[in-house]
Design an enzyme around this catalytic site. Structure first.
Site, mmCIF file in Angstrom:
data_model
loop_
_atom_site.group_PDB
_atom_site.id
_atom_site.type_symbol
_atom_site.label_atom_id
_atom_site.label_comp_id
_atom_site.label_asym_id
_atom_site.label_seq_id
_atom_site.Cartn_x
_atom_site.Cartn_y
_atom_site.Cartn_z
ATOM 1 N N TYR A 236 0.826 -1.218 0.000
ATOM 2 C CA TYR A 236 0.000 0.000 0.000
ATOM 3 C C TYR A 236 0.859 1.267 0.000
ATOM 4 C CZ TYR A 236 -4.122 -2.867 1.031
ATOM 5 O OH TYR A 236 -5.140 -3.792 0.992
ATOM 6 N N LYS B 271 2.930 -15.402 1.750
ATOM 7 C CA LYS B 271 2.847 -16.128 0.479
ATOM 8 C C LYS B 271 4.294 -16.402 0.071
ATOM 9 C CE LYS B 271 0.313 -17.683 -2.970
ATOM 10 N NZ LYS B 271 -0.588 -18.841 -2.858
ATOM 11 N N ASP C 27 -3.631 -18.085 1.182
ATOM 12 C CA ASP C 27 -4.817 -18.722 0.601
ATOM 13 C C ASP C 27 -5.356 -19.799 1.536
ATOM 14 O OD1 ASP C 27 -2.359 -19.887 0.058
ATOM 15 O OD2 ASP C 27 -2.883 -20.578 -1.953
ATOM 16 N N ASP D 234 -5.514 -6.598 5.743
ATOM 17 C CA ASP D 234 -6.700 -5.823 5.378
ATOM 18 C C ASP D 234 -7.850 -6.788 5.053
ATOM 19 O OD1 ASP D 234 -8.404 -3.852 4.524
ATOM 20 O OD2 ASP D 234 -7.216 -3.244 2.787
ATOM 21 N N ASP E 165 -11.149 -8.312 7.808
ATOM 22 C CA ASP E 165 -12.575 -8.145 7.496
ATOM 23 C C ASP E 165 -13.274 -9.502 7.451
ATOM 24 O OD1 ASP E 165 -12.450 -5.426 7.396
ATOM 25 O OD2 ASP E 165 -13.226 -5.227 5.362
#
Ligand code: NAD
Length: 357
Positions: free
Chosen positions: A141, A192, A224, A248, A252
């Site tokens: 980001y 990852k 994943d 992020d 959620d």
């Protein structure tokens, strides 16, 4: 010395829910509890209207001088047409950057009284209590270079950079390990590493930091798989630590396991232990001004503040127990009401928590 708390009510339901948390703060007493100094300032749309920008310099200065900040929420349709650089949400981003708030802590707790609120089967989520620790100021980001360009062959392309410095990974790993010490002493680091060099490095550094905490069990999981495990068997996790973007998304997802957005608090901390505490939900303009919003996420954010920035973990426990007691009494705001429970408004819920203390 008395601690300083800066309150930023913001927009929409922000002022209503923050008022209830301040009420609960005022109801706290204890021999080791010097009453804090509570100050208030503008942020978001309210600041745009009154001062011409979403984060007035005065607000940032007062935030820097505070031990902790309690925020309601920012934004709403009234400011939808404001140019991007001056939108209410920029006030929040500016505050995070201005204070260097690199560690975002998001608990996902399902109170047994609200087990039916989740869309998942009750045995999968009942008693759920996990903590997601998300790196908040680095990663893709913020990585440079970023932007758009046109290749030699005329094809346009856009790009971002996933980059982490060693010290950035070390400090967030330490926050996760230390948080686990106050819980069930298990950390799962999500990456990852099989595809992305930056997160293979993440795994290497987290593993090294983990050796400083022999009493905490450290494991690693690809993102994943973590996404799958969070819906298959979320109770296997205690603390999850991960990068900005993975955090992020996963935070959620974890929040929704509980089914009630009005119940979930968050904390964002810097290296000095200063913190910004806020509910995870937004300003809910659809119900603003009606006195029906759920103030519990904000009240639970106050509990996190007492634990992480004000050195009063026993008072944090008391607030969390009081919230449990109020739910046990059957009191519910409209968002969590179910047959056989009693619907109450924002202020009544705040009164009930204060009384239960
Ligand atoms: P939202 O979280 O405000 O609302 C989503 C839904 O949940 C709405 O139906 C709302 O009524 C309900 N809800 C949220 N909080 C509740 C509470 N405490 N009690 C009862 N019901 C509650 O998300 P949105 O509608 O996507 O966004 C509204 C505004 O909030 C936008 O301007 C957005 O940019 C802003 N926003 C701000 C923050 C923040 O300040 N941290 C976070 C997210 C969204």
């Amino acid at each position: 010395m008395a601690k300083k708390i800066l309150v930023l009510p913001g927009d929409g339901i922000g002022p209503e829910i923050v008022a209830e948390a301040v009420k609960v703060l005022g109801a706290l007493t204890g021999p080791d509890w010097p009453e804090p100094v509570v100050d208030e300032a503008l942020i978001g749309g309210a600041a745009i209207d009154a001062a011409g920008g979403p984060l007035p310099e005065e607000t940032l200065e007062r935030a820097r001088a505070a031990d902790a900040i309690l925020l309601g929420a920012v934004g709403g349709p009234r400011w939808d047409d404001v140019e991007t650089a001056r939108r209410p949400e920029k006030g929040l981003l500016g505050l995070r950057a201005g204070l260097g708030l690199f560690a975002n802590l998001r608990p996902a707790i399902l109170y047994p009284q609200l087990a039916d609120a989740s869309t998942l089967k009750s045995p999968v989520v009942n008693g759920l209590d996990i903590l997601i620790v998300r790196e908040l100021t680095g990663g893709i980001y913020f990585g440079e270079p970023r932007g758009m360009r046109t290749r030699d062959d005329g094809e346009r392309e856009a790009f971002n950079t996933l980059v982490y410095g060693e010290s950035e990974i070390e400090r967030i790993a330490r926050v996760a390990m230390q948080a686990a010490r106050g819980r069930r002493r298990r950390v799962c680091s999500v990456d990852k590493a099989n595809v992305l060099e930056a997160t293979a490095f993440w795994r290497e550094v987290v593993t090294r930091v983990g050796q400083e905490f022999p009493d905490v069990e450290l494991s690693h999981m690809y993102v994943d798989n973590a996404a799958m495990q969070l819906v298959k068997d979320p109770k296997q996790f205690d603390v999850l630590v991960t990068t900005n973007m993975f955090g992020d998304i996963l935070s959620d997802q974890a929040a929704m396991l509980t089914g009630s957005i009005g119940m979930l608090p968050s904390a964002s901390l810097n290296t000095r232990g200063q913190g910004l505490y806020e509910p995870i939900h937004g300003s809910a303009p659809d119900i603003a001004g009606q006195g029906v919003a759920n103030p519990l996420a904000t009240i639970l954010s106050l509990a996190m503040m007492l634990r992480h920035s004000l050195g009063a973990p026993a008072l944090a426990d008391r607030i969390e127990s009081a919230v449990g007691a109020v739910l046990e009494q059957g009191l519910r705001t409209a968002d969590i009401v179910s047959p056989g429970t009693q619907k109450v408004g924002t202020a009544e819920m705040g009164d009930a928590v204060a009384a239960a203390l």
